[in-house]
Design a protein around this motif. Sequence first.
Motif, short mmCIF file in Angstrom:
data_model
loop_
_atom_site.label_atom_id
_atom_site.label_comp_id
_atom_site.label_asym_id
_atom_site.label_seq_id
_atom_site.Cartn_x
_atom_site.Cartn_y
_atom_site.Cartn_z
N UNK B 81 15.92 57.41 15.75
CA UNK B 81 15.25 58.36 16.72
C UNK B 81 16.31 59.31 17.15
N UNK B 82 17.50 59.12 17.42
CA UNK B 82 18.22 59.95 17.63
C UNK B 82 18.69 61.22 16.70
N UNK B 170 -4.44 52.55 17.28
CA UNK B 170 -4.81 53.98 17.35
C UNK B 170 -3.51 54.84 17.14
N UNK B 171 -2.36 54.52 17.28
CA UNK B 171 -0.95 55.10 16.87
C UNK B 171 -0.82 55.33 15.43
N UNK B 172 -1.21 53.92 14.82
CA UNK B 172 -1.03 54.04 13.33
C UNK B 172 -2.09 55.02 12.71
N UNK B 173 -3.36 55.15 13.06
CA UNK B 173 -4.22 55.99 12.58
C UNK B 173 -3.68 57.37 12.86
N UNK B 174 -3.15 57.55 14.09
CA UNK B 174 -2.41 59.23 14.04
C UNK B 174 -1.34 59.35 13.07
N UNK B 175 -0.49 58.24 13.01
CA UNK B 175 0.53 58.05 11.87
C UNK B 175 0.11 58.80 10.80
N UNK B 182 -0.44 67.20 8.40
CA UNK B 182 0.20 67.51 9.55
C UNK B 182 -0.45 68.54 10.36
N UNK B 183 -0.87 69.59 9.60
CA UNK B 183 -1.50 70.87 10.62
C UNK B 183 -2.64 70.51 11.33
N UNK B 184 -3.49 69.57 10.56
CA UNK B 184 -4.78 69.43 11.14
C UNK B 184 -4.53 68.28 12.13
N UNK B 185 -3.63 67.32 11.88
CA UNK B 185 -3.29 66.50 12.96
C UNK B 185 -3.04 67.15 14.20
N UNK B 186 -2.10 68.12 14.18
CA UNK B 186 -1.50 68.90 15.30
C UNK B 186 -2.77 69.54 16.06
N UNK B 187 -3.63 70.22 15.31
CA UNK B 187 -4.77 70.77 15.71
C UNK B 187 -5.73 69.93 16.40
N UNK B 194 6.29 63.33 18.27
CA UNK B 194 6.17 61.84 18.80
C UNK B 194 6.34 60.99 17.52
N UNK B 195 5.14 61.39 16.49
CA UNK B 195 5.06 60.76 15.31
C UNK B 195 6.40 60.75 14.54
N UNK B 196 6.88 61.92 14.39
CA UNK B 196 8.08 62.10 13.81
C UNK B 196 9.19 61.16 14.27
N UNK B 197 9.15 61.07 15.51
CA UNK B 197 10.50 60.15 16.00
C UNK B 197 10.05 58.93 15.93
N UNK B 198 8.76 58.42 15.84
CA UNK B 198 8.27 57.03 15.55
C UNK B 198 8.71 56.59 14.03
N UNK B 199 8.13 57.48 13.38
CA UNK B 199 8.28 57.29 11.78
C UNK B 199 9.83 57.05 11.41
N UNK B 200 10.75 58.16 12.04
CA UNK B 200 11.95 57.82 11.71
C UNK B 200 12.55 56.54 12.32
N UNK B 201 12.25 56.34 13.52
CA UNK B 201 12.67 55.01 14.23
C UNK B 201 12.27 53.70 13.25
N UNK B 202 11.04 53.99 12.89
CA UNK B 202 10.43 52.57 12.25
C UNK B 202 11.35 52.39 10.71
N UNK B 203 11.40 53.64 10.19
CA UNK B 203 11.98 53.71 8.96
C UNK B 203 13.46 53.17 8.90
#
Lengths: 251, 294, 331
Positions: B81-82, B170-175, B182-187, B194-203
């Motif tokens: 995450x850091x 719901x969070x998984x769906x967003x991920x 990415x763009x559509x998701x942001x729109x 937050x999704x970036x942080x989570x995916x890096x943390x999980x990875x």
Amino acid sequence: MASLLRGRGITKSFGGLLALDRVDLEVGAGEVVGLIGQNGAGKTTLINAITGVHRPDAGSITFDGQELTRLAPDRIARLGIARTFQIPQPFPTLTILENAMVALVFGPRASGLAEAEARARTILESVGLGGKADLPPDHLNIVELRKLELARALASGARLLLLDEINAGLTAAEIQEAIALIEGLRRQGLAILMVEHVMRVILRVCERIIVLHFGRKIAEGTPREIAGDPAVITAYLGARRAAGGGDRAGR
Amino acid sequence: MILDPGVLLQVLIWGLVIGSVYMLLATGLTLIFGVMKVINFAHGELMMTGAFLTFLLWHALGLHPYLGVFVSMAGVGLLGIAVERLGFRPLRGTAKINEIFLSIALILILQNALARAFIPYFREYAQIRTPYAHRVFDLGLLNLRYDFAILLGLTWAVMLGLYLLLFRTEFGREMRGTSQNRLAAALMGIDVGRIDTASFGIGAGLAALAGSLYGIINPFSPYSGTLPAIKAFAVIILGGLGSIRGAVLGGLLYGVVEGFATFFLGGAWRDATAFILLLLVLLVRPEGIFRERA
Amino acid sequence: MAPTAASRARRTPPSLGIALGMVAGAALLLAVTRELFLLQVLTFVFIFAIYAQSWNLVAHSGQFSLGHATFLGLGGYASILLARNLGLPPAVSLFVGPLLPALVGLGIGRLCVRLREWYLGMVTFGFTAITQLLVVEQFGWLTNRWDGLEAPRLLPAGLSVEGAAVGNYLIGLGLMVATYLAVASLMRSRTGLAFATIHDNELVAGVSGVDVRRYRILAMGAGGYLAGLAGALNGHTLTRHISPGVFGIEDSIWPLLYSIAGGLRTPEGPILGTLVVRLFWELMLRRLGGFESLITIVLMLAVIVRFFPQGLYPLVLRGVAAVGARPAVRR
């Protein structure tokens, strides 16, 4: 008129989407042909197929008798086909001058660097970018970027230009300029296939118009024939007219 | 002797265990790439950080390795995450070479930090010893090591958790949405940061599990993560970048192929298997076997 | 992307002036001091500037190689084996040996011709490991496996220690300057223009008539040769020995760090970057351990990337301009 570009049964699908469905087309030497249709009709896909960016699933495309469908994009360019992009795509880390030189050096002319530089300067002058030749392209606004696209295509020495919506977003005066430019090119004997949404331009400069609708060619003819074709009116012009006033300039 | 089904089964199990390491690494890499369009070249080093943490908790504090794994996953997850927050996020939108620089620079930073921290304890290699190191289940045809059984169970429990997170919340769906577009998701109002942080943390957390698993079955050093990471790269290229299914199946398959290649062809071929496979795929099908999720 | 380092390189007038400046500076230093350690450090800088130059040339064509140690190591092994087993004089094998990594570069270029960015990075990253494996296992009978090989010296035997150090220094300097001139003129040529278009946009380069495949493969081949030359030179002069450790990740990362520090896609950047980073490294080592020094260096580079994305070379130019001299690169 001898046909320079000839397409037969060009078909291309992406996944389940049939983007081009057995499209035939012909562009004669020195002829200006318009390509119209709604968004997603397959116009840009057709240009991509001709320039080798996408290989068609079926059909044949010949240029001056040579089959293009198995050639890489650079081979096709060197045979004498140049294109512009709907969204201008300059080389960001080259200067504007170098951007214009690329097609001269690597296109059909295969000029040396010094000669290419001189010619590119002349061409940039002629489209009004001479003063910015040594800057990177991020100094250009959208209209100037379109001009650079055009300058690149002109510089190549191609015999066939594929122009993808070069007039989008231009003012009336600028469109007038573009019309004059295209007519000048035709007089020089260049063949042009142009995708265009501005009907005034299409009806004015094109000798023949091809209408695409969901990947299929639904009509082809002179501007007058096309403007009166019921199928076209329903599929394309009608939609426009309904959408907002219509453009009757061709009448 | 060679075709003894018990022996073959043994090789298969071994392949599945080592395949779990590749699967965990590949899944994390592909999850991060799907969301952020970044390859974490230092994934092997995150993995060894995880191994080292588990080792340290066990060796210095006496914590049971199978409990330490979870602490280690959390710790390395926080580190991930850091890295995302302080490293990749400020570089987003700048030239691609900057992201590549960071990704590769992290290798040097983590390797040397680990080596620095390692030195007081060991000269070169360490290994995590569980209380069950010499115990086996006698299943007739084969002897299954306790550790293998626990590791496989642990891995699959974590993978099941990941599956539930990705496909049942719901969070998984967003991920998954961010991964697709990415763009559509942001729109659509998804907080992609937050999704970036989570995916890096999980990875990173998955990498820590992979590392601990590796450290229980092999001796390791700060430099041991490189080769497994390269194999995981091969797996995600084979499986299609961004495809979780490709990473899971590819990782396991790869481990099994490696196990049998080692058994039949000898140890010299163990590490070569990845590259031969990779070369074949590059020649035949550069876009991978599974497509990136459309 | 703001000022265009790449195209500036293309418009730079013949780099002879800068080359002469480098030679003059290096000669001056030699006149002032014969301090062995300093000469060795600078010889190292010269050799690894060639290596960084190679990486940077490949990057100029839009290909970020993360497995450059493959070329470095193969060049060293090939030259040393030619000298040891076939009795070629090292002065000859030095230039023949790098043909092996050049060929390998052409092969990798061909294989990866459709890969970009992260894909290319992962695959080139992996190539170093497979090469190490092949060198140790499959070709172990030739390469003496992990123990490696002694390298015949480039200079005639019987030189004094100081004489050898000066000799190596001058050879390194000469080859670095020659490489610099070659790469600078390549970047200004038609080929350099093709590389730059591919770097910027492969699709548009293709429809403009640039043979993307050919130029990409060519860049890898040329990069393979130059990196191999650096590897061979290093083996015959400084290390006098080669082992499979040369195929390590670190050696693949260094040229990237040097080039970024100095200025990507300019022929001067890799030289400046290698010099600055290396001198800094030696200074750090006097105070800190190796691990800490490395971490500090990487953090320092992160600062450069963050605040001077064009590298240090533009700063030097600005400095030169501020002192009043005409900047060397502007027309």
